[in-house]
Design an enzyme around this catalytic site. Sequence first.
Site, short mmCIF file in Angstrom:
data_model
loop_
_atom_site.label_atom_id
_atom_site.label_comp_id
_atom_site.label_asym_id
_atom_site.label_seq_id
_atom_site.Cartn_x
_atom_site.Cartn_y
_atom_site.Cartn_z
N GLY B 36 0.81 -1.21 0.00
CA GLY B 36 0.00 0.00 0.00
C GLY B 36 0.85 1.26 0.00
O GLY B 36 0.46 2.29 -0.53
N MET B 37 2.03 1.19 0.61
CA MET B 37 2.84 2.39 0.76
C MET B 37 4.00 2.47 -0.22
O MET B 37 4.46 3.54 -0.55
CB MET B 37 3.41 2.43 2.18
CG MET B 37 2.38 2.83 3.21
SD MET B 37 3.18 3.41 4.68
CE MET B 37 3.86 1.92 5.33
N GLY B 38 4.48 1.31 -0.64
CA GLY B 38 5.65 1.36 -1.50
C GLY B 38 6.01 -0.02 -1.99
O GLY B 38 5.23 -0.95 -1.88
N VAL B 40 8.75 -3.31 -2.26
CA VAL B 40 9.78 -4.02 -1.51
C VAL B 40 10.74 -4.65 -2.52
O VAL B 40 10.31 -5.33 -3.46
CB VAL B 40 9.17 -5.10 -0.59
CG1 VAL B 40 10.26 -5.79 0.22
CG2 VAL B 40 8.14 -4.49 0.35
N LYS B 55 12.33 -1.67 1.78
CA LYS B 55 11.00 -1.13 1.53
C LYS B 55 11.18 0.35 1.20
O LYS B 55 11.68 1.12 2.02
CB LYS B 55 10.11 -1.32 2.76
CG LYS B 55 8.66 -0.96 2.48
CD LYS B 55 7.74 -1.48 3.58
CE LYS B 55 6.29 -1.23 3.23
NZ LYS B 55 5.38 -1.81 4.23
N ASP B 145 -3.47 -4.51 10.88
CA ASP B 145 -3.63 -4.98 9.49
C ASP B 145 -3.19 -6.44 9.38
O ASP B 145 -2.51 -6.82 8.43
CB ASP B 145 -2.85 -4.09 8.52
CG ASP B 145 -3.29 -4.29 7.07
OD1 ASP B 145 -4.41 -4.82 6.86
OD2 ASP B 145 -2.53 -3.94 6.16
#
Lengths: 119, 338
Positions: B36-38, B40, B55, B145
Amino acid sequence: MMNKVLLGVILGAILGIFDGLTAWFTPEVRTQLMGIVIGSTFKGIIAGILIGVFARKVRSLPLGILFGLSVGLLLAFAIAQMQHGHYFAIMLPGGMVGLIVGYATQKYGAPMRDATQLS
Amino acid sequence: MRWLSDQVVSQLQAGVQLPDLVGTRYRIIRFLARGGMGAVWLAEDITLGRKVALKVLEFDMSSGELAARLEREAMVLAHLEHPGIVPVHDAGTLSDGKAFYCMKYVEGQTLDQHLPATLPERLRLLQRIAEPLAFAHSRGIVHRDLKPGNIMVGEFGEVLIMDWGLARVTNGSFPTTSTTVSSIAQNRIAPAEFPHAGKLPRTSHGRVLGTPGYMSPEQARGDADLIDERADVFALGAILRFMLAGSPPQEAAGQSVNPRPLHAICEKAMAASPSDRYLSVQELSADIGRYLQGGPVNAYREGIVERTSRLYARHRTAVVLVMAYLVMRVLFILFSRR
Protein backbone atom coordinates in the site's frame (compact mmCIF):
# COMPACT_ATOMS: atom_id res chain seq x y z
CA MET A 1 -0.83 -32.63 38.76
CA MET A 2 -0.34 -35.78 40.82
CA ASN A 3 3.15 -37.25 40.67
CA LYS A 4 3.68 -40.58 38.97
CA VAL A 5 4.52 -42.60 42.10
CA LEU A 6 1.41 -41.37 43.92
CA LEU A 7 -0.69 -42.04 40.82
CA GLY A 8 0.72 -45.58 40.66
CA VAL A 9 0.03 -46.19 44.36
CA ILE A 10 -3.56 -44.90 44.19
CA LEU A 11 -4.35 -46.77 40.97
CA GLY A 12 -2.67 -49.95 42.25
CA ALA A 13 -4.61 -49.72 45.53
CA ILE A 14 -7.99 -49.12 43.83
CA LEU A 15 -7.50 -51.97 41.37
CA GLY A 16 -6.16 -54.15 44.21
CA ILE A 17 -9.25 -53.52 46.33
CA PHE A 18 -11.49 -54.20 43.35
CA ASP A 19 -9.50 -57.33 42.54
CA GLY A 20 -9.87 -58.59 46.11
CA LEU A 21 -13.58 -57.81 46.29
CA THR A 22 -14.31 -59.99 43.26
CA ALA A 23 -13.47 -62.95 45.54
CA TRP A 24 -16.95 -62.44 47.00
CA PHE A 25 -18.34 -64.13 43.88
CA THR A 26 -16.44 -67.32 44.77
CA PRO A 27 -18.44 -68.84 47.69
CA GLU A 28 -15.69 -71.15 48.89
CA VAL A 29 -13.31 -68.23 49.70
CA ARG A 30 -15.95 -65.69 50.77
CA THR A 31 -15.12 -66.22 54.45
CA GLN A 32 -11.54 -65.09 53.78
CA LEU A 33 -12.64 -61.98 51.89
CA MET A 34 -11.08 -59.45 54.27
CA GLY A 35 -7.67 -61.12 54.11
CA ILE A 36 -7.86 -61.39 50.33
CA VAL A 37 -8.77 -57.69 49.96
CA ILE A 38 -5.95 -56.61 52.28
CA GLY A 39 -3.43 -58.83 50.48
CA SER A 40 -4.61 -57.76 47.07
CA THR A 41 -4.50 -54.07 48.03
CA PHE A 42 -1.00 -54.48 49.43
CA LYS A 43 0.08 -56.18 46.20
CA GLY A 44 -1.45 -53.33 44.17
CA ILE A 45 0.36 -50.73 46.27
CA ILE A 46 3.72 -52.49 45.91
CA ALA A 47 3.16 -52.77 42.14
CA GLY A 48 2.11 -49.09 42.00
CA ILE A 49 5.25 -47.92 43.82
CA LEU A 50 7.60 -49.96 41.61
CA ILE A 51 5.87 -48.97 38.38
CA GLY A 52 5.57 -45.32 39.46
CA VAL A 53 9.28 -45.11 40.30
CA PHE A 54 10.08 -46.72 36.95
CA ALA A 55 7.88 -44.16 35.16
CA ARG A 56 9.76 -41.34 36.86
CA LYS A 57 13.08 -42.71 35.66
CA VAL A 58 12.14 -43.99 32.21
CA ARG A 59 9.91 -42.00 29.86
CA SER A 60 8.81 -44.66 27.40
CA LEU A 61 5.25 -45.90 26.93
CA PRO A 62 6.19 -49.37 25.56
CA LEU A 63 8.82 -49.92 28.27
CA GLY A 64 6.42 -48.66 30.94
CA ILE A 65 3.71 -51.07 29.81
CA LEU A 66 6.21 -53.94 29.60
CA PHE A 67 7.60 -53.18 33.06
CA GLY A 68 4.09 -52.87 34.53
CA LEU A 69 3.04 -56.16 32.98
CA SER A 70 6.18 -57.89 34.28
CA VAL A 71 5.78 -56.54 37.84
CA GLY A 72 2.06 -57.45 37.86
CA LEU A 73 2.76 -60.96 36.63
CA LEU A 74 5.69 -61.46 39.01
CA LEU A 75 3.75 -60.39 42.11
CA ALA A 76 0.73 -62.42 41.02
CA PHE A 77 2.99 -65.42 40.46
CA ALA A 78 4.31 -65.10 44.02
CA ILE A 79 0.72 -65.02 45.33
CA ALA A 80 -0.23 -68.03 43.20
CA GLN A 81 2.81 -69.90 44.54
CA MET A 82 1.57 -69.24 48.08
CA GLN A 83 -1.91 -70.42 47.08
CA HIS A 84 -0.45 -73.59 45.50
CA GLY A 85 -2.46 -73.16 42.32
CA HIS A 86 -5.01 -71.00 40.47
CA TYR A 87 -2.14 -69.59 38.42
CA PHE A 88 -4.29 -68.45 35.52
CA ALA A 89 -7.03 -66.94 37.70
CA ILE A 90 -4.50 -64.98 39.77
CA MET A 91 -1.84 -64.08 37.20
CA LEU A 92 -4.11 -62.83 34.40
CA PRO A 93 -5.81 -60.11 36.49
CA GLY A 94 -2.50 -59.32 38.20
CA GLY A 95 -0.80 -58.86 34.85
CA MET A 96 -3.62 -56.64 33.63
CA VAL A 97 -3.46 -54.48 36.74
CA GLY A 98 0.28 -54.04 36.17
CA LEU A 99 -0.32 -53.24 32.50
CA ILE A 100 -2.96 -50.59 33.32
CA VAL A 101 -0.79 -48.99 36.02
CA GLY A 102 2.22 -49.09 33.66
CA TYR A 103 0.25 -47.33 30.92
CA ALA A 104 -1.33 -44.79 33.26
CA THR A 105 1.92 -43.78 34.97
CA GLN A 106 3.60 -43.19 31.62
CA LYS A 107 0.68 -41.32 30.11
CA TYR A 108 -0.46 -39.31 33.12
CA GLY A 109 1.05 -37.88 36.27
CA ALA A 110 3.66 -35.17 36.70
CA PRO A 111 7.20 -36.08 35.70
CA MET A 112 10.06 -35.56 38.10
CA ARG A 113 11.01 -31.87 38.27
CA ASP A 114 14.34 -31.12 36.69
CA ALA A 115 17.01 -28.73 37.90
CA THR A 116 15.81 -25.82 35.75
CA GLN A 117 12.29 -26.11 37.11
CA LEU A 118 13.56 -26.21 40.67
CA SER A 119 15.65 -23.06 40.32
CA MET B 1 1.74 -4.91 -33.78
CA ARG B 2 3.20 -7.04 -31.02
CA TRP B 3 2.02 -6.56 -27.46
CA LEU B 4 4.45 -6.66 -24.58
CA SER B 5 3.92 -9.46 -22.13
CA ASP B 6 2.82 -8.69 -18.57
CA GLN B 7 6.21 -9.82 -17.35
CA VAL B 8 8.05 -7.37 -19.61
CA VAL B 9 5.68 -4.56 -18.63
CA SER B 10 6.22 -5.37 -14.97
CA GLN B 11 10.01 -5.36 -15.44
CA LEU B 12 9.89 -2.04 -17.30
CA GLN B 13 7.68 -0.55 -14.61
CA ALA B 14 10.05 -1.80 -11.93
CA GLY B 15 12.99 -0.37 -13.88
CA VAL B 16 11.39 3.08 -14.01
CA GLN B 17 10.72 3.01 -10.27
CA LEU B 18 14.10 1.58 -9.35
CA PRO B 19 15.28 3.38 -6.21
CA ASP B 20 18.49 5.34 -6.44
CA LEU B 21 20.89 3.55 -4.13
CA VAL B 22 23.93 5.67 -4.99
CA GLY B 23 25.92 6.37 -1.86
CA THR B 24 24.31 3.53 0.09
CA ARG B 25 25.63 0.10 0.99
CA TYR B 26 22.89 -1.65 -0.99
CA ARG B 27 22.59 -3.03 -4.50
CA ILE B 28 19.21 -3.97 -5.97
CA ILE B 29 18.85 -7.63 -6.96
CA ARG B 30 15.19 -7.76 -7.95
CA PHE B 31 11.71 -6.48 -7.29
CA LEU B 32 9.81 -8.48 -4.64
CA ALA B 33 6.37 -7.01 -4.02
CA ARG B 34 4.29 -3.87 -3.99
CA GLY B 35 2.32 -2.83 -0.93
CA GLY B 36 0.00 0.00 0.00
CA MET B 37 2.84 2.39 0.76
CA GLY B 38 5.65 1.36 -1.50
CA ALA B 39 7.64 -1.37 -3.12
CA VAL B 40 9.78 -4.02 -1.51
CA TRP B 41 13.04 -4.89 -3.24
CA LEU B 42 15.46 -7.71 -2.71
CA ALA B 43 18.87 -6.12 -2.31
CA GLU B 44 22.38 -7.03 -1.30
CA ASP B 45 24.06 -5.38 1.65
CA ILE B 46 27.45 -4.95 0.03
CA THR B 47 29.27 -4.30 3.32
CA LEU B 48 28.06 -7.46 5.03
CA GLY B 49 27.52 -9.52 1.88
CA ARG B 50 24.00 -10.60 2.78
CA LYS B 51 20.57 -10.35 1.21
CA VAL B 52 18.19 -7.82 2.68
CA ALA B 53 14.75 -6.48 1.83
CA LEU B 54 14.37 -2.77 1.14
CA LYS B 55 11.00 -1.13 1.53
CA VAL B 56 11.02 2.08 -0.49
CA LEU B 57 8.23 4.57 -1.05
CA GLU B 58 7.00 5.08 -4.63
CA PHE B 59 8.42 8.09 -6.45
CA ASP B 60 5.26 10.14 -6.18
CA MET B 61 4.58 9.39 -2.55
CA SER B 62 7.84 10.40 -0.95
CA SER B 63 6.57 13.24 1.11
CA GLY B 64 3.96 13.89 3.71
CA GLU B 65 1.96 11.34 5.58
CA LEU B 66 3.01 8.21 3.70
CA ALA B 67 6.69 8.93 4.20
CA ALA B 68 6.01 9.61 7.86
CA ARG B 69 4.07 6.37 8.10
CA LEU B 70 6.93 4.39 6.54
CA GLU B 71 9.38 6.00 8.92
CA ARG B 72 7.16 5.24 11.85
CA GLU B 73 6.78 1.65 10.69
CA ALA B 74 10.58 1.37 10.76
CA MET B 75 10.61 2.80 14.27
CA VAL B 76 7.88 0.48 15.47
CA LEU B 77 9.78 -2.51 14.08
CA ALA B 78 13.02 -1.27 15.62
CA HIS B 79 11.33 -1.26 19.02
CA LEU B 80 9.88 -4.74 18.63
CA GLU B 81 12.75 -7.16 18.93
CA HIS B 82 11.16 -10.58 18.72
CA PRO B 83 11.92 -13.69 16.60
CA GLY B 84 8.42 -13.44 15.13
CA ILE B 85 8.77 -9.85 14.00
CA VAL B 86 10.94 -9.00 11.03
CA PRO B 87 13.96 -6.99 12.29
CA VAL B 88 14.92 -3.62 10.84
CA HIS B 89 18.60 -3.06 10.05
CA ASP B 90 18.61 0.48 8.73
CA ALA B 91 16.31 3.35 7.77
CA GLY B 92 16.54 6.75 6.19
CA THR B 93 16.09 8.69 2.97
CA LEU B 94 17.71 7.87 -0.37
CA SER B 95 19.49 10.44 -2.49
CA ASP B 96 16.40 10.70 -4.72
CA GLY B 97 14.36 11.71 -1.67
CA LYS B 98 12.53 8.43 -1.22
CA ALA B 99 12.09 7.24 2.33
CA PHE B 100 13.19 3.65 2.89
CA TYR B 101 14.01 1.10 5.48
CA CYS B 102 16.06 -2.06 5.28
CA MET B 103 14.90 -5.25 6.94
CA LYS B 104 15.78 -8.92 7.10
CA TYR B 105 15.00 -10.77 3.90
CA VAL B 106 12.68 -13.63 4.81
CA GLU B 107 12.54 -16.56 2.44
CA GLY B 108 9.24 -18.34 2.54
CA GLN B 109 5.61 -17.95 1.61
CA THR B 110 2.80 -15.90 2.97
CA LEU B 111 0.05 -17.74 4.82
CA ASP B 112 -2.44 -17.27 1.98
CA GLN B 113 0.02 -18.92 -0.41
CA HIS B 114 0.72 -21.90 1.78
CA LEU B 115 -1.61 -23.33 4.38
CA PRO B 116 -0.39 -26.31 6.43
CA ALA B 117 -2.06 -29.55 5.40
CA THR B 118 -3.55 -30.76 8.68
CA LEU B 119 -5.79 -29.06 11.21
CA PRO B 120 -3.41 -29.48 14.19
CA GLU B 121 -0.58 -27.97 12.12
CA ARG B 122 -2.78 -25.01 11.22
CA LEU B 123 -3.78 -24.47 14.83
CA ARG B 124 -0.21 -24.68 16.08
CA LEU B 125 0.75 -22.16 13.39
CA LEU B 126 -1.97 -19.83 14.64
CA GLN B 127 -0.53 -20.13 18.15
CA ARG B 128 2.88 -19.17 16.79
CA ILE B 129 1.32 -16.12 15.11
CA ALA B 130 -0.17 -15.11 18.47
CA GLU B 131 3.25 -15.04 20.19
CA PRO B 132 4.84 -12.02 18.45
CA LEU B 133 1.46 -10.35 18.46
CA ALA B 134 1.19 -10.74 22.23
CA PHE B 135 4.71 -9.35 22.53
CA ALA B 136 3.77 -6.28 20.47
CA HIS B 137 0.64 -5.78 22.60
CA SER B 138 2.75 -5.94 25.75
CA ARG B 139 4.73 -3.02 24.26
CA GLY B 140 1.51 -1.12 23.60
CA ILE B 141 1.43 -1.68 19.84
CA VAL B 142 -1.59 -2.94 17.88
CA HIS B 143 -0.89 -4.21 14.36
CA ARG B 144 -4.31 -3.30 12.85
CA ASP B 145 -3.63 -4.98 9.49
CA LEU B 146 -3.19 -8.59 10.41
CA LYS B 147 -4.12 -10.90 7.52
CA PRO B 148 -2.68 -14.03 5.84
CA GLY B 149 -0.84 -11.88 3.29
CA ASN B 150 1.08 -10.20 6.10
CA ILE B 151 2.19 -13.41 7.76
CA MET B 152 5.31 -15.00 6.39
CA VAL B 153 5.96 -18.67 7.02
CA GLY B 154 9.62 -19.52 6.54
CA GLU B 155 10.88 -22.74 5.03
CA PHE B 156 11.63 -24.12 8.50
CA GLY B 157 8.20 -23.24 9.85
CA GLU B 158 9.23 -19.96 11.44
CA VAL B 159 6.50 -17.33 11.51
CA LEU B 160 7.09 -13.62 10.96
CA ILE B 161 4.51 -10.88 11.08
CA MET B 162 5.12 -8.30 8.37
CA ASP B 163 3.80 -4.88 7.37
CA TRP B 164 3.43 -2.85 10.54
CA GLY B 165 2.58 0.27 8.52
CA LEU B 166 -0.83 0.68 10.17
CA ALA B 167 0.38 -0.17 13.67
CA ARG B 168 -1.16 1.92 16.42
CA VAL B 169 0.46 2.85 19.69
CA THR B 170 -2.02 2.36 22.50
CA ASN B 171 0.03 3.49 25.47
CA GLY B 172 2.49 6.21 26.23
CA SER B 173 5.56 4.02 26.54
CA PHE B 174 6.29 4.11 22.84
CA PRO B 175 7.25 7.29 20.95
CA THR B 176 4.09 8.72 19.45
CA THR B 177 3.94 11.09 16.54
CA SER B 178 4.02 14.21 18.64
CA THR B 179 7.26 13.11 20.26
CA THR B 180 8.70 11.30 17.29
CA VAL B 181 11.60 13.60 16.55
CA SER B 182 12.81 13.82 20.14
CA SER B 183 12.45 10.06 20.50
CA ILE B 184 14.48 9.51 17.38
CA ALA B 185 17.21 11.67 18.86
CA GLN B 186 17.06 9.69 22.08
CA ASN B 187 17.51 6.53 20.09
CA ARG B 188 20.58 8.02 18.45
CA ILE B 189 19.11 8.14 15.01
CA ALA B 190 19.81 11.45 13.37
CA PRO B 191 16.53 13.37 13.09
CA ALA B 192 17.57 14.38 9.58
CA GLU B 193 17.11 10.75 8.60
CA PHE B 194 13.39 11.13 9.28
CA PRO B 195 12.38 14.46 7.79
CA HIS B 196 8.71 13.51 7.60
CA ALA B 197 8.26 11.90 10.99
CA GLY B 198 6.65 14.94 12.55
CA LYS B 199 4.01 15.11 9.82
CA LEU B 200 2.21 11.95 10.76
CA PRO B 201 -1.06 12.58 12.56
CA ARG B 202 -2.63 9.98 14.81
CA THR B 203 -5.19 8.03 12.86
CA SER B 204 -8.06 10.42 13.01
CA HIS B 205 -11.60 9.58 13.97
CA GLY B 206 -13.60 8.55 10.91
CA ARG B 207 -10.64 7.32 8.83
CA VAL B 208 -10.75 3.69 7.80
CA LEU B 209 -7.47 1.84 7.58
CA GLY B 210 -7.21 -1.93 7.29
CA THR B 211 -8.32 -4.89 5.20
CA PRO B 212 -12.01 -5.83 4.82
CA GLY B 213 -12.78 -9.20 6.34
CA TYR B 214 -9.91 -8.97 8.81
CA MET B 215 -10.72 -5.51 10.08
CA SER B 216 -12.68 -5.25 13.34
CA PRO B 217 -16.05 -3.42 13.23
CA GLU B 218 -14.73 -0.52 15.31
CA GLN B 219 -11.82 -0.19 12.88
CA ALA B 220 -14.19 -0.34 9.90
CA ARG B 221 -16.30 2.42 11.46
CA GLY B 222 -13.19 4.52 11.97
CA ASP B 223 -13.63 4.60 15.75
CA ALA B 224 -9.93 5.15 16.36
CA ASP B 225 -10.41 5.67 20.09
CA LEU B 226 -11.97 2.23 20.53
CA ILE B 227 -9.15 0.36 18.84
CA ASP B 228 -6.97 -1.67 21.15
CA GLU B 229 -5.43 -5.16 21.11
CA ARG B 230 -8.88 -6.69 20.73
CA ALA B 231 -8.84 -5.40 17.13
CA ASP B 232 -5.96 -7.84 16.55
CA VAL B 233 -7.92 -10.54 18.41
CA PHE B 234 -10.66 -10.00 15.81
CA ALA B 235 -8.16 -10.30 12.95
CA LEU B 236 -6.65 -13.45 14.49
CA GLY B 237 -10.15 -14.93 14.70
CA ALA B 238 -10.65 -14.08 11.01
CA ILE B 239 -7.35 -15.79 10.21
CA LEU B 240 -8.51 -18.85 12.16
CA ARG B 241 -11.71 -18.86 10.11
CA PHE B 242 -9.63 -18.57 6.94
CA MET B 243 -7.49 -21.51 8.07
CA LEU B 244 -10.53 -23.64 8.83
CA ALA B 245 -12.58 -22.74 5.76
CA GLY B 246 -9.65 -22.36 3.38
CA SER B 247 -11.24 -19.24 1.90
CA PRO B 248 -11.13 -15.53 2.81
CA PRO B 249 -13.60 -14.36 5.50
CA GLN B 250 -15.74 -12.48 2.94
CA GLU B 251 -16.40 -15.78 1.15
CA ALA B 252 -16.63 -17.81 4.36
CA ALA B 253 -18.98 -15.32 6.05
CA GLY B 254 -22.01 -17.01 7.55
CA GLN B 255 -20.57 -20.47 6.92
CA SER B 256 -20.34 -22.75 9.89
CA VAL B 257 -16.87 -24.14 10.25
CA ASN B 258 -16.24 -27.47 11.91
CA PRO B 259 -15.42 -28.64 14.51
CA ARG B 260 -17.92 -26.75 16.66
CA PRO B 261 -15.50 -25.69 19.44
CA LEU B 262 -13.27 -24.03 16.84
CA HIS B 263 -16.30 -22.38 15.28
CA ALA B 264 -17.16 -21.03 18.74
CA ILE B 265 -13.60 -19.74 19.16
CA CYS B 266 -13.93 -17.89 15.82
CA GLU B 267 -17.28 -16.45 16.86
CA LYS B 268 -15.94 -15.24 20.20
CA ALA B 269 -12.80 -13.75 18.67
CA MET B 270 -14.82 -12.02 15.94
CA ALA B 271 -17.61 -10.72 18.16
CA ALA B 272 -18.96 -7.37 17.00
CA SER B 273 -18.41 -5.79 20.39
CA PRO B 274 -14.81 -5.75 21.66
CA SER B 275 -16.07 -6.52 25.18
CA ASP B 276 -17.45 -9.86 23.96
CA ARG B 277 -14.11 -10.95 22.48
CA TYR B 278 -11.14 -12.59 24.13
CA LEU B 279 -9.32 -9.99 26.18
CA SER B 280 -5.99 -10.85 24.60
CA VAL B 281 -4.43 -12.97 21.88
CA GLN B 282 -2.92 -15.13 24.65
CA GLU B 283 -6.44 -16.05 25.80
CA LEU B 284 -7.38 -16.98 22.25
CA SER B 285 -4.18 -18.99 21.85
CA ALA B 286 -4.79 -20.75 25.19
CA ASP B 287 -8.27 -21.80 24.04
CA ILE B 288 -6.74 -23.20 20.83
CA GLY B 289 -4.20 -25.03 23.00
CA ARG B 290 -6.97 -26.57 25.11
CA TYR B 291 -8.67 -27.78 21.95
CA LEU B 292 -5.41 -29.28 20.69
CA GLN B 293 -4.94 -31.16 23.96
CA GLY B 294 -8.47 -32.53 23.88
CA GLY B 295 -9.63 -30.26 26.68
CA PRO B 296 -12.78 -28.12 26.94
CA VAL B 297 -12.54 -24.68 25.34
CA ASN B 298 -13.83 -21.61 27.15
CA ALA B 299 -15.74 -20.33 24.14
CA TYR B 300 -17.92 -23.41 23.79
CA ARG B 301 -20.40 -24.94 26.22
CA GLU B 302 -20.50 -28.62 25.37
CA GLY B 303 -23.33 -31.06 26.07
CA ILE B 304 -22.97 -34.27 28.05
CA VAL B 305 -22.68 -36.41 24.91
CA GLU B 306 -19.99 -34.16 23.41
CA ARG B 307 -18.15 -34.08 26.74
CA THR B 308 -18.23 -37.85 27.02
CA SER B 309 -17.06 -38.43 23.47
CA ARG B 310 -14.29 -35.84 23.91
CA LEU B 311 -13.10 -37.48 27.11
CA TYR B 312 -13.27 -40.88 25.45
CA ALA B 313 -11.26 -39.63 22.47
CA ARG B 314 -8.70 -38.10 24.84
CA HIS B 315 -8.29 -41.19 27.06
CA ARG B 316 -9.25 -43.91 24.57
CA THR B 317 -6.49 -46.37 25.44
CA ALA B 318 -6.99 -46.03 29.19
CA VAL B 319 -10.74 -46.56 28.80
CA VAL B 320 -10.21 -49.60 26.58
CA LEU B 321 -7.73 -51.11 29.08
CA VAL B 322 -10.07 -50.62 32.04
CA MET B 323 -13.01 -52.00 30.04
CA ALA B 324 -10.92 -55.03 29.06
CA TYR B 325 -10.04 -55.56 32.72
CA LEU B 326 -13.71 -55.34 33.78
CA VAL B 327 -14.82 -57.70 30.99
CA MET B 328 -12.13 -60.14 32.08
CA ARG B 329 -13.33 -59.90 35.67
CA VAL B 330 -16.97 -60.49 34.67
CA LEU B 331 -15.95 -63.50 32.57
CA PHE B 332 -14.00 -64.92 35.51
CA ILE B 333 -17.03 -64.56 37.76
CA LEU B 334 -19.32 -66.20 35.23
CA PHE B 335 -16.96 -69.14 34.67
CA SER B 336 -16.26 -69.62 38.38
CA ARG B 337 -20.02 -70.09 38.99
CA ARG B 338 -20.29 -73.01 36.57
